[in-house]
Each structure stands twice: as C-alpha cells, then as structure tokens.
Design a protein around this motif. Structure first.
Motif, PDB file in Angstrom:
ATOM      1  N   PHE A 158      -8.070  -4.921  -6.535  1.00 41.91           N
ATOM      2  CA  PHE A 158      -6.674  -5.052  -6.935  1.00 41.91           C
ATOM      3  C   PHE A 158      -6.200  -3.781  -7.616  1.00 41.91           C
ATOM      4  N   ILE A 159      -5.012  -3.345  -7.245  1.00 39.43           N
ATOM      5  CA  ILE A 159      -4.386  -2.168  -7.839  1.00 39.43           C
ATOM      6  C   ILE A 159      -3.548  -2.612  -9.033  1.00 39.43           C
ATOM      7  N   ASP A 160      -3.739  -1.975 -10.157  1.00 37.60           N
ATOM      8  CA  ASP A 160      -2.984  -2.294 -11.368  1.00 37.60           C
ATOM      9  C   ASP A 160      -1.634  -1.577 -11.285  1.00 37.60           C
ATOM     10  N   LEU A 161      -0.625  -2.304 -10.812  1.00 35.83           N
ATOM     11  CA  LEU A 161       0.704  -1.696 -10.638  1.00 35.83           C
ATOM     12  C   LEU A 161       1.338  -1.318 -11.970  1.00 35.83           C
ATOM     13  N   GLN A 162       1.095  -2.130 -13.007  1.00 40.73           N
ATOM     14  CA  GLN A 162       1.681  -1.811 -14.308  1.00 40.73           C
ATOM     15  C   GLN A 162       1.166  -0.469 -14.818  1.00 40.73           C
ATOM     16  N   ALA A 163      -0.144  -0.270 -14.732  1.00 38.09           N
ATOM     17  CA  ALA A 163      -0.711   1.006 -15.193  1.00 38.09           C
ATOM     18  C   ALA A 163      -0.204   2.162 -14.341  1.00 38.09           C
ATOM     19  N   LEU A 164      -0.078   1.930 -13.041  1.00 44.43           N
ATOM     20  CA  LEU A 164       0.409   2.974 -12.146  1.00 44.43           C
ATOM     21  C   LEU A 164       1.857   3.329 -12.478  1.00 44.43           C
ATOM     22  N   CYS A 165       2.671   2.316 -12.711  1.00 43.82           N
ATOM     23  CA  CYS A 165       4.075   2.560 -13.069  1.00 43.82           C
ATOM     24  C   CYS A 165       4.189   3.294 -14.398  1.00 43.82           C
ATOM     25  N   ASP A 166       3.371   2.906 -15.363  1.00 38.19           N
ATOM     26  CA  ASP A 166       3.412   3.562 -16.666  1.00 38.19           C
ATOM     27  C   ASP A 166       3.117   5.051 -16.528  1.00 38.19           C
ATOM     28  N   ARG A 167       2.137   5.384 -15.709  1.00 38.19           N
ATOM     29  CA  ARG A 167       1.770   6.787 -15.507  1.00 38.19           C
ATOM     30  C   ARG A 167       2.858   7.550 -14.760  1.00 38.19           C
ATOM     31  N   HIS A 219       0.813  -1.213   0.000  1.00 40.02           N
ATOM     32  CA  HIS A 219       0.000   0.000   0.000  1.00 40.02           C
ATOM     33  C   HIS A 219       0.851   1.268   0.000  1.00 40.02           C
ATOM     34  N   SER A 220       1.922   1.275   0.793  1.00 36.97           N
ATOM     35  CA  SER A 220       2.759   2.480   0.890  1.00 36.97           C
ATOM     36  C   SER A 220       3.371   2.822  -0.462  1.00 36.97           C
ATOM     37  N   HIS A 221       3.843   1.812  -1.181  1.00 33.31           N
ATOM     38  CA  HIS A 221       4.473   2.064  -2.477  1.00 33.31           C
ATOM     39  C   HIS A 221       3.447   2.438  -3.541  1.00 33.31           C
ATOM     40  N   ALA A 222       2.240   1.888  -3.464  1.00 29.80           N
ATOM     41  CA  ALA A 222       1.204   2.293  -4.407  1.00 29.80           C
ATOM     42  C   ALA A 222       0.913   3.785  -4.255  1.00 29.80           C
ATOM     43  N   ILE A 223       0.831   4.237  -3.008  1.00 32.95           N
ATOM     44  CA  ILE A 223       0.587   5.657  -2.755  1.00 32.95           C
ATOM     45  C   ILE A 223       1.802   6.494  -3.160  1.00 32.95           C
ATOM     46  N   LYS A 275       0.878  -3.892  13.610  1.00 31.91           N
ATOM     47  CA  LYS A 275       0.996  -4.148  12.178  1.00 31.91           C
ATOM     48  C   LYS A 275      -0.409  -4.080  11.578  1.00 31.91           C
ATOM     49  N   ALA A 276      -0.788  -2.905  11.120  1.00 31.66           N
ATOM     50  CA  ALA A 276      -2.133  -2.685  10.598  1.00 31.66           C
ATOM     51  C   ALA A 276      -2.053  -1.908   9.296  1.00 31.66           C
ATOM     52  N   GLY A 277      -2.959  -2.249   8.367  1.00 29.80           N
ATOM     53  CA  GLY A 277      -2.947  -1.618   7.056  1.00 29.80           C
ATOM     54  C   GLY A 277      -3.108  -0.114   7.100  1.00 29.80           C
ATOM     55  N   VAL A 278      -3.779   0.392   8.142  1.00 28.40           N
ATOM     56  CA  VAL A 278      -3.997   1.835   8.231  1.00 28.40           C
ATOM     57  C   VAL A 278      -2.670   2.587   8.274  1.00 28.40           C
ATOM     58  N   PHE A 279      -1.653   1.995   8.897  1.00 28.68           N
ATOM     59  CA  PHE A 279      -0.368   2.688   8.979  1.00 28.68           C
ATOM     60  C   PHE A 279       0.384   2.619   7.652  1.00 28.68           C
ATOM     61  N   ALA A 280       0.275   1.497   6.952  1.00 28.19           N
ATOM     62  CA  ALA A 280       0.896   1.412   5.634  1.00 28.19           C
ATOM     63  C   ALA A 280       0.320   2.474   4.707  1.00 28.19           C
ATOM     64  N   VAL A 281      -0.993   2.678   4.783  1.00 31.88           N
ATOM     65  CA  VAL A 281      -1.641   3.691   3.948  1.00 31.88           C
ATOM     66  C   VAL A 281      -1.167   5.086   4.344  1.00 31.88           C
ATOM     67  N   ARG A 282      -1.153   5.365   5.642  1.00 34.43           N
ATOM     68  CA  ARG A 282      -0.777   6.703   6.103  1.00 34.43           C
ATOM     69  C   ARG A 282       0.707   7.004   5.875  1.00 34.43           C
ATOM     70  N   GLN A 283       1.534   5.967   5.801  1.00 35.02           N
ATOM     71  CA  GLN A 283       2.962   6.183   5.588  1.00 35.02           C
ATOM     72  C   GLN A 283       3.308   6.455   4.134  1.00 35.02           C
ATOM     73  N   GLY A 284       2.389   6.174   3.208  1.00 32.53           N
ATOM     74  CA  GLY A 284       2.707   6.276   1.788  1.00 32.53           C
ATOM     75  C   GLY A 284       3.207   7.634   1.353  1.00 32.53           C
ATOM     76  N   ARG A 285       2.450   8.682   1.667  1.00 37.50           N
ATOM     77  CA  ARG A 285       2.847  10.027   1.219  1.00 37.50           C
ATOM     78  C   ARG A 285       4.104  10.517   1.941  1.00 37.50           C
ATOM     79  N   PRO A 286       4.210  10.386   3.286  1.00 41.84           N
ATOM     80  CA  PRO A 286       5.462  10.796   3.932  1.00 41.84           C
ATOM     81  C   PRO A 286       6.673  10.024   3.411  1.00 41.84           C
TER      82      PRO A 286
END
Length: 383
Positions: free
Chosen positions: A66-75, A15-19, A308-319
C-alpha cells in the motif's frame, strides 16, 4: 479570476497519480504558477495492484503493497481530500463529491481506475456473497472478513468460484488456494469460470496452456465457454446461472471479469469511448475538454488503444505529470508513446511465475524472483 481557475485537482489515487506526486516532489512547480494542488482519494492509502495477489496469498503484508498517499502528499505540498467523486460540472469546473461538497479546478487529472463489468442479474449479490476484484480496498476488506470467519466455519466445505479467466482472475484463484489450503484442507474447492474458450486469451497461447496445467496441478477446476448471467441466494448458498443454463454453487464468488468505467462519467459531457472510458489523445488530454487529463484504466488512448493493464498506468505517470506541468505553464505538451508489446509477470503462487512478452513465455522460480524484485523496487520509490 476565481481562485479555482488557478488550481490543479488530481482525482483518484491510482498508480499514475502516485507517480505524478513523486514527480512533483522531484520537480516542483515554479512559485506562483498555481495556487493549489489537491488529491481527491477515497482512502489515504492506495494499493499497488501488482502485489495484491501476493498479499492475498500471505506473502506480503498490507504495508508492503500500500502506498501512503498522505505522506506522499505532505512531501509534495499537496492537499489530500478523502472523499469519493460522484460527478463533474465541467461548465463551472467543479468535482462533485459524495459528501455533497464540491471542489473547483482550473486543471483536472482523472486516475480513478475501474471496476469489473457485472451483469444486472448478478449485481444484487455484490458485496454480499459476491466480491468484486476491484476496487481493491473493498476486495481486501471482504477477504479479511472471510479469513476472520474461518474459525467459525466448522467442518463445512468451502466452495470458492472465481469468475473471469484473465490474469487477474487466475492470480486470485491461485493466491486464494495457497492461503486457504493450509487452513481448510480438503474441504476447499476452487473453480475458475471463463466465458471464452481459453484462459488468458490476450496473451500467447503457451501462457494459457501453462496456466491451465498449473490450475490442474493445484486441484483448481477450470470451466471454459460459460458466461455467468444471474446469481441467487438459496439459503446460505450462492447459485450462479450461466447463459447456457448450467448451474454452479458457491459459498463465495470472486468477480474478476473485464472492467467497466464509473457510470457517472457518461453524464459529465466528456468525450468517451463506446465503453464509457474517457477518450484521451496522445498527450493524455481529454479529446473534448483540454483542461482535463486522464490516465490508467479510466482512460482510452484513441490514437493507440491498449489493454486495461497496470503497466500502462505506471508508464503514464511521469508523462502525465510533465504534461500537466506544461499545460499549467503554457508550454508545449509531449506525446506519450505506448509500447505495443509489454512484459507480463504472472504470479503462480507456488514460488514460480510466468514471464511473457509478445510470443515468448518462460516459467520458473527466477521469474518469481524477478517479479518480486520489480514490485518491491516500484514500492520503494514511495517509502
């Protein structure tokens, strides 16, 4: 200067890397600041964990969660490398891959997630009759295989055991019950086994009490204070043995206990916590190697430990993205401030959810509508 010294590698499609990828789209690095950015992921799509129980229950399609990582990387102008990391050579600044190849880096960010902690006496049946809740890709592949096998199941009972009474285990138990009950009927039995004296022990007591009531109403057996230590195949049946000597029988087992770090991290030389997770400071930067950052389950914030909770992975993405940018540009890093209390929304798979934060907890259809809205809104940013 080797070319890899001017490269950024994002290891893992969590999640952090997707963000962070989305942040690169919104705010690209200045021209010439770096030669390349590469994402290494085991698959070109990444599941959003918050919607996985809903997918298991049949509420969401695969495309929904599911997040399309290929499309995200292309953009984002990022190269996607589909492979699995098996080690790091920090001296030469290389990621070692399962394919036998290596990828050099100047800066490295790790967002690999985690897997359930499985005792040695259970490990031989992993991937067979015992299905780990993580990695999620493997969980869903095994789940699809079980659904495909149901037409040939005949009139036999289907005994499902979920090991782990945290939020993940509870949501999976309720989701599987919702999906399988119409298909199997009274031949289905589900048991949740929890090693502690209560379920959801890290949340307010009222939450555990309410979930226990829901499990009972749905006909799901709850077994407390039992720790599974061994698993054996007896014919086609799986025998689970607890430390107390108690035996449990199952056709399939979902293993959703506390998480563990990837074993190969211990040999990298990175500073870790006692459980083997990468130790990071308040900037999400390795405590031993400043060119390495980490976020999500794979990281432990030593100055402000959190579950270890997904909420922190999400919140850590932008920082994380902003500090990687600052490090590359030679600018000051900014601390990530983790909230001490956080909102949890637990899907009860009956059109309701529990919303809880700190000491308070509420149950209702409105909480499910809220959770569904937030999850879909999270996914929209990648579509």
């Amino acid at each position: 200067m080797p070319q890899s010294a001017r490269s950024l590698v994002l290891l893992g499609g969590g999640h952090s890397h997707a963000i962070a990828l989305r942040r690169l789209i919104q705010k690209p690095l200045p021209s010439g600041a770096i030669d390349s950015v590469t994402l290494i992921s085991e698959a070109p799509q990444a599941p959003y964990s918050g919607m996985v129980p809903g997918h298991v229950a049949g509420v969401y399609s695969r495309e929904d969660c599911f997040i399309d990582l290929q499309a995200l990387c292309d953009r984002a102008g990022v190269a996607l490398r589909v492979d699995r990391a098996v080690g790091l050579n920090l001296g030469d600044r290389q990621v070692q891959l399962a394919s036998g190849e290596t990828v050099g880096f100047g800066w490295l960010s790790v967002n690999l997630g985690s897997t359930p902690l499985v005792p040695p006496g259970v490990q031989p049946l992993l991937g067979r009759s015992i299905i780990a809740a993580k990695p999620i890709q493997a969980l869903l592949a095994n789940w699809d295989a079980l659904l495909s096998a149901l037409p040939q199941w005949g009139s036999r009972p289907l005994r499902l055991v979920v090991v782990g009474g945290g939020a993940g285990g509870v949501e999976l138990a309720l989701a599987t019950q919702r999906r399988l009950q119409p298909l199997v009927g009274d031949r289905l039995s589900i048991t949740v086994i929890q090693r502690e004296a209560t379920i959801l022990p890290h949340l307010a007591p009222a939450v555990g009490d309410r979930v226990a009531q829901v499990l009972q109403a749905q006909g799901i057996e709850l077994v407390l204070s039992e720790t599974i230590t061994h698993a054996t195949l007896v014919g086609t049946d799986t025998q689970l043995r607890a430390a107390s000597g108690q035996l449990f029988w199952a056709d399939r087992v979902l293993w959703a206990t506390q998480v563990a770090a990837a074993p190969w991290l211990a040999a990298t030389g990175l500073a870790t916590d006692p459980q083997g997770f990468i130790a990071v400071n308040r900037y999400l930067q390795s405590c031993s190697h400043p060119q390495v950052f980490a976020a999500g389950d794979v990281a432990t914030m030593l100055e402000q430990p959190r579950p270890k909770a997904g909420v922190f992975a999400v919140r850590q993405g932008r920082p994380l993205a902003d500090n990687l940018r600052a490090a590359i540009l030679g600018q000051p890093l900014k601390p990530f401030k983790a909230q001490k209390q956080f909102l949890s929304l637990i899907n009860l798979a009956n059109g309701q959810a529990i919303a809880t934060r700190g000491r308070w907890a509420f149950t209702g259809a409105w909480a499910w509508v809220w959770k569904d809205y937030l999850d879909r809104q999270f996914m929209r940013q990648f579509q």
